[in-house]
Design a protein around this motif. Structure first.
Motif, short mmCIF file in Angstrom:
data_model
loop_
_atom_site.label_atom_id
_atom_site.label_comp_id
_atom_site.label_asym_id
_atom_site.label_seq_id
_atom_site.Cartn_x
_atom_site.Cartn_y
_atom_site.Cartn_z
N TYR A 1 45.97 50.51 52.35
CA TYR A 1 46.14 50.98 53.72
C TYR A 1 47.62 51.08 54.03
O TYR A 1 48.37 50.12 53.83
CB TYR A 1 45.46 50.04 54.71
N SER B 1 50.48 51.54 56.86
CA SER B 1 50.58 51.41 58.33
C SER B 1 51.61 52.35 58.89
O SER B 1 52.74 52.40 58.43
CB SER B 1 51.01 49.99 58.71
N GLN C 1 46.20 52.69 60.48
CA GLN C 1 46.11 52.28 59.08
C GLN C 1 45.53 53.43 58.30
O GLN C 1 44.35 53.74 58.44
CB GLN C 1 45.14 51.09 58.97
#
Ligand code: ATP
Ligand code: MG
Lengths: 439, 590
Positions: free
Chosen positions: B35, B37, B42
């Motif tokens: 993921y 950010s 995300q």
């Protein structure tokens, strides 16, 4: 586009191409807008501290120590009712001497619509042109291009279609429009008293070619505003997307990307789909219909631009000159509206689908007869009847200057059938023949 | 993969469209999910290449606004799907987000939704007894999902043998309730719930044996079933220039095919085509169960404007879900439209990675990737003796309509049925525009398939099919001759042969996908029609000249088309047959 005033900083520009330049910077974000030496640019690549900017108006005059301002924001358009009646450039700035458009800033090229929030298109768009309404019926929420050679009157046909379609809003995206054509659109919209319904984003051949890349996104962002926020039926006209693709290829070549077929970027399909897929019908009634122009070179539809377009759009309209009647027609063979089956025979008369197919099949039989004739063979009675039928069909129905309603188109087809053919040559469902055959 | 207790982090070092470059101090694995950010958002990504310290990630969502230095969290997991009851009728994106669960009109990035419904209750009936020994894929029990017995299976990720330490009694349960506890030979306890997970890129193999396909999969499409049949558990592909009818053909098949579960992998195509399915299918009846078609359908929608990387994921997601259902002893049909878009997604990524390009800039290993994927289809025997199958039918969109391009060629090496759509037939509106002479089904050559047709249709069937093809081929040859020599320049019999082939073309091959009756021809009706048409082809007629030939056969075609539009064996149907017989007898030489 207006951006918050950050402090511009001088950067050392390490590489300059026709459309892009590279500099060292640690804070750029992907896709954000920058102003380099007063010119609008966009971040298209970041590798470590090397940032590549695509400069929309070209890199002419950019020095190796240019002043650059990173705006921290992707390209935006300010949307409001004030867009109505305005002529704007690729950045959304007025070119009609009017004031700046005020409104809510929206990022252009935004996310896609959730497919489950769409509604199946089912509302007819009537144009009066039988080559369209009868053979290639259009519906709201559809995306369809004209495939045409540059000398054909595609802009005229498109303007006719736009004005006759009962759209709440028409958005014109002029991509590399010739100045004369720009004035043509302006005049025809003004004369029709339709100017208030129209928003235009114009990039002419006099403007830098990379700027063109912004036009479709600007037009479609405006379209989304009217279709989503105001529930309107919006018709977007994009002409000419071939020039858009050419600009894409300039940029990708400048970035040393491996090009695929016909020197086009490997991502051409996705690039075009991103635009065309903005066409949509919403359950609440708003819709975006996209009618575009893709000019061909030498009628070649296997070229990467029309080819990829054909795989994305819901059909295509082919314009061709019919030498025999001396008029431009909507070619019934290569043209196709894929959404027509959602409405024909349902929202139009029951015999529409079969009449349309039969008329085209008989027209194709005439093409066979013509081949025979050209090869010096005798024509049989059926061939001769086909040829006479074809001429009249072309004149009364295919020509783009026809302007009648759809019931008339169907009746005209039946009269042609009975003038030239026998019932059993039609292969139309018996109950329809019984009902509509004209003795 | 290694399991670490601490969170593995990395940072972004570069962005080119959906390719994200990164570094990390922690060990990472190929195809590991991460993921990235951007503020609160995300974004999902997958590691696709590692060189030294540099990690290359394909991001499944828009990278707009991403910066060098953004943090990345690695998950130790590959891209997985959640498998359990509740998938039928769903419309997922390529990453198995349930699209209906998103509220906004526009798809916001960084948003996920549950693949299964946490609030549903399912009526569970055990199929085994406590104390029994089981292994991965064995059926523990079932819940009824629409018309389907949805088997709850021992998790596929388990290896070795397990004792059923506890199994619940029949009753209603939610997705997260523990239904069984399995004990491994080492004494470890494992909870079994209604759902389990599986990584999409790994074939899910719970079966004992994969056999050669031997049974015909009825599709209701005449040109396929009669002339170029696909086998249950077989593979096929439909290449064709744009607008020649690939999607319409797939949709026609999906409406009638004799399958328990249909999975659409809409891969990089139009959103409106998915809207078609989810608008129509809840209204249409499944001809085999009488329930609504949507009840047996799953849509995996990665439309052409959705992020490109998720296109690749979408076909794998579809295949993995299919494998799960196959293991319940069900017949699954996957329709993927279009596999070319998936190949293009691979190409875009490979170009951004600056890999050495193969033909047309596609990745070098394209053929292998396609072959591995098609190999996941098949007809299998399960541990309990039941059978299950995945039939895979993909479309290919050759650039410029040229069948010599890399994706078509690569697919041809893997798929056993080839349904070439011809531009010419489409232009003539001879739909479905499958070219009857270019196309083939390798299954027709399988003795086991021949036996099947022999037993299930007729002992003469193969012979009839061969004759039909011969007549079509001959029709094509004489047509060329007539075109070269002229109507008068050939024997009258050439015209008769040409028109006999036309009868087959118009009455058997052409089929109106938008007419409720014609669209759907069960195999009994196909057999009747083929017999009827072949009878004409065998008859001799008395004609004066070629114009009479054409006139006569057009009347025949007209009658038989009316037949196709009438309900089978209805009064109207019988009346048309009588009228047709009268026409035949006018010219027939006894
Ligand atoms: N069996 C059929 N009966 C009647 N019309 C058909 C049939 N098949 C195709 N068509 C016509 O052809 C059009 C295009 O078909 P379709 O959308 O299936 O093409 P495609 O090969 O999937 O094109 P693309 O590659 O662009 O997706 C349809 O909208 C329909 O008008
Ligand atoms: Mg299609």
């Amino acid at each position: 586009m207006e951006y918050k005033a950050f402090q511009p900083i001088f950067y050392n520009i390490t590489r300059i191409n026709k459309a892009t330049c590279e500099l060292q910077c640690h804070m750029a974000s992907y896709d954000e807008m920058a102003i380099i030496n007063g010119k609008l640019a966009q971040v298209v690549k970041i590798v470590g501290d090397q940032v590549t900017l695509q400069v929309f108006s070209g890199t002419e005059g950019i020095p190796t120590d240019a002043e650059v301002l990173f705006t921290g924001e992707p390209p935006i358009l300010k949307v409001s009712e004030d867009l109505a009646g305005r002529f704007l450039n690729a950045y959304g700035k007025p070119i009609d001497n009017g004031p700046e458009v005020q409104g809510e800033p929206r990022m252009i090229g935004g996310p896609s619509i959730n497919p489950t929030k769409r509604e199946r298109p089912s509302e007819l768009i009537l144009t009066g042109i039988a080559g369209i309404d009868l053979n290639n019926t259009l519906v709201t929420g559809q995306k369809i291009p004209f495939f045409a050679d540059p000398e054909q009157p595609f802009n005229q046909v498109m303007a006719d279609v736009a004005l006759r379609a009962k759209a709440d809003r028409i958005i014109l995206g002029g991509i590399g429009l010739q100045h004369d054509d720009y004035l043509f659109f302006k005049n025809i919209f003004e004369n029709a008293g339709a100017i208030d319904r129209i928003v235009s984003f114009i990039n002419t051949t006099e403007d830098p070619s990379v700027e063109r890349l912004l036009i479709p996104d600007m037009a479609l962002t405006a379209a989304e505003y009217f279709a989503i926020d105001r529930n309107e039926k919006v018709l977007v006209l994009l002409t000419d997307l071939t020039l858009y693709c050419d600009a894409l290829s300039i940029v990708s070549n400048n970035m040393d990307q491996i090009s695929s077929k016909d020197n086009m970027p490997a991502s051409l399909y996705s690039d075009l789909a991103r635009l065309y897929e903005k066409a949509v019908q919403f359950p609440a009634g708003g819709s975006i219909t996209i009618i575009a122009v893709t000019t061909l070179s030498g009628g070649d539809i296997t070229h990467a631009i029309p080819d990829n377009t054909g795989y994305i759009t819901e059909g295509q309209l082919f314009l061709r000159r019919d030498a025999e009647i001396g008029k431009t027609i909507v070619d019934p063979f290569r043209s196709l509206s894929r959404l027509k089956q959602l409405v024909i025979g349902k929202k139009t008369r029951e015999d529409h689908p079969q009449v349309m197919n039969t008329a085209v099949r008989l027209y194709s039989d005439s093409a066979n007869a013509r081949t025979k004739l050209e090869n010096g063979f005798d024509l049989n009675d059926y061939d001769k009847r086909c040829l006479s039928y074809a001429k009249e069909y072309s004149e009364k129905l295919l020509a783009i200057d026809v302007n009648v309603d759809i019931e008339d188109m169907l009746n005209t087809s039946w009269s042609l059938f009975s003038r030239y053919f026998k019932k059993e040559e039609l292969a139309i469902r018996q109950d329809l023949v019984d009902k509509y055959w004209k003795d | 993969m290694t399991t670490t207790s601490t969170i593995k982090k990395g940072t972004v070092t570069g962005i080119i469209s959906n390719l994200v470059m990164a570094v990390s101090d922690a060990p990472v694995a190929q195809n590991e999910i991460c993921y990235i950010s951007i503020g609160e958002e995300q974004l999902l990504g997958e590691i696709i290449k590692v060189i030294g310290k540099d990690i290359f990630i394909q991001c499944f969502e828009s990278t707009r606004g991403m910066k060098v230095g953004n943090t990345i969290r690695f998950t130790d997991e590959m891209l997985e799907v959640t498998l359990g009851p509740g998938m039928l009728s769903k419309i997922y994106d390529g990453l198995q987000n349930d699209l209906k669960k998103f509220d906004s009109l526009l798809i916001k990035r960084g948003k996920r939704s549950e693949a299964l419904d946490t609030s549903s209750r399912w009526h569970f009936v055990p199929l085994v007894e406590q104390g029994k020994t089981v292994s991965a894929g064995d059926w523990l029990g079932e819940v009824k999902e629409n018309a389907i017995p949805h088997r709850i299976m021992v998790p596929f990720k388990l290896s070795g043998r397990y004792k059923i330490k506890k199994l619940v009694d029949e009753g209603d349960f939610g997705i997260d309730d523990v239904l069984a506890i399995l004990e491994s030979e080492e004494g470890e306890n494992i909870d079994v719930k209604l759902w389990q997970k599986w990584p999409v890129k790994k074939p899910l193999k719970g079966y004992v044996e994969k056999v050669r396909p031997f049974a015909m999969l009825e599709t209701g499409v005449r040109i396929i079933d009669t002339l170029i049949p696909i086998a249950e558990g077989g593979t096929g592909f439909i290449p064709g220039p744009f607008g020649t009818g690939k999607t319409v053909l797939q949709h026609a098949i999906s409406k009638q095919a004799d399958a328990d579960v249909i999975i659409f992998a809409a891969c990089g195509e139009r959103a409106n085509e998915i809207v078609d399915v989810f608008t129509e299918f809840p209204e249409l009846d499944d001809p085999h169960t009488g329930r609504k078609l949507m009840e047996r359908t799953i849509i995996i929608a990665n439309t052409s404007n959705m992020p490109v990387a998720a296109r690749e994921a979408s076909v794998y997601t579809a295949m993995t879900i299919a494998e799960y259902f196959r293991n319940m002893g069900l017949k699954v049909l996957i329709l993927a439209d279009s596999t070319s878009r998936w190949a293009q997604a691979l190409r875009e990524m490979s170009n951004r990675l600056e890999e050495l390009p193969g033909p047309d800039a596609f990745p070098m290993d394209l053929t292998a990737v396609i072959a591995n994927f098609y190999a996941r289809a098949g007809y299998v025997f399960l541990t309990n003796g039941s059978t299950g199958s995945i039939t895979f039918l993909g479309t290919v969109s050759p650039s410029g309509g040229n069948l010599k391009e890399p994706v078509t060629e690569a697919t041809k090496k893997s798929a056993r049925c080839f349904y070439a759509l011809s531009q010419k037939r489409a232009d003539q509106k001879r739909y479905p525009a499958v070219d009857p002479t270019e196309s083939y089904s390798k299954y027709l050559e399988y003795p086991e398939m021949q036996n099947y047709l022999h037993e299930h249709i007729s002992a003469l069937w193969i012979d009839m099919v061969t004759r039909t093809k011969d007549i079509l081929l001959r029709g094509r040859e004489v047509h060329d001759q007539i075109n070269i020599l002229g109507d008068d320049g050939v024997p009258l019999d050439y015209h008769v042969q040409f028109w006999k082939a036309e009868v087959i073309d118009f009455v058997i091959l052409q089929q109106d996908a938008f007419d409720t009756i014609d669209a759907m021809t069960p195999i009994v009706r196909q057999k009747y029609m083929l017999q009827l048409v072949l009878q004409i082809c065998q008859m001799e007629f008395d004609f004066k000249d070629f114009e009479e030939v054409a006139g006569f056969f057009k009347r025949i075609i007209n009658k038989l088309k009316q037949l196709n539009y009438s309900t089978y064996e209805s009064e109207q149907f019988k009346k048309i047959v009588e009228e047709y017989t009268l026409i035949i007898n006018e010219k027939r030489i006894a």
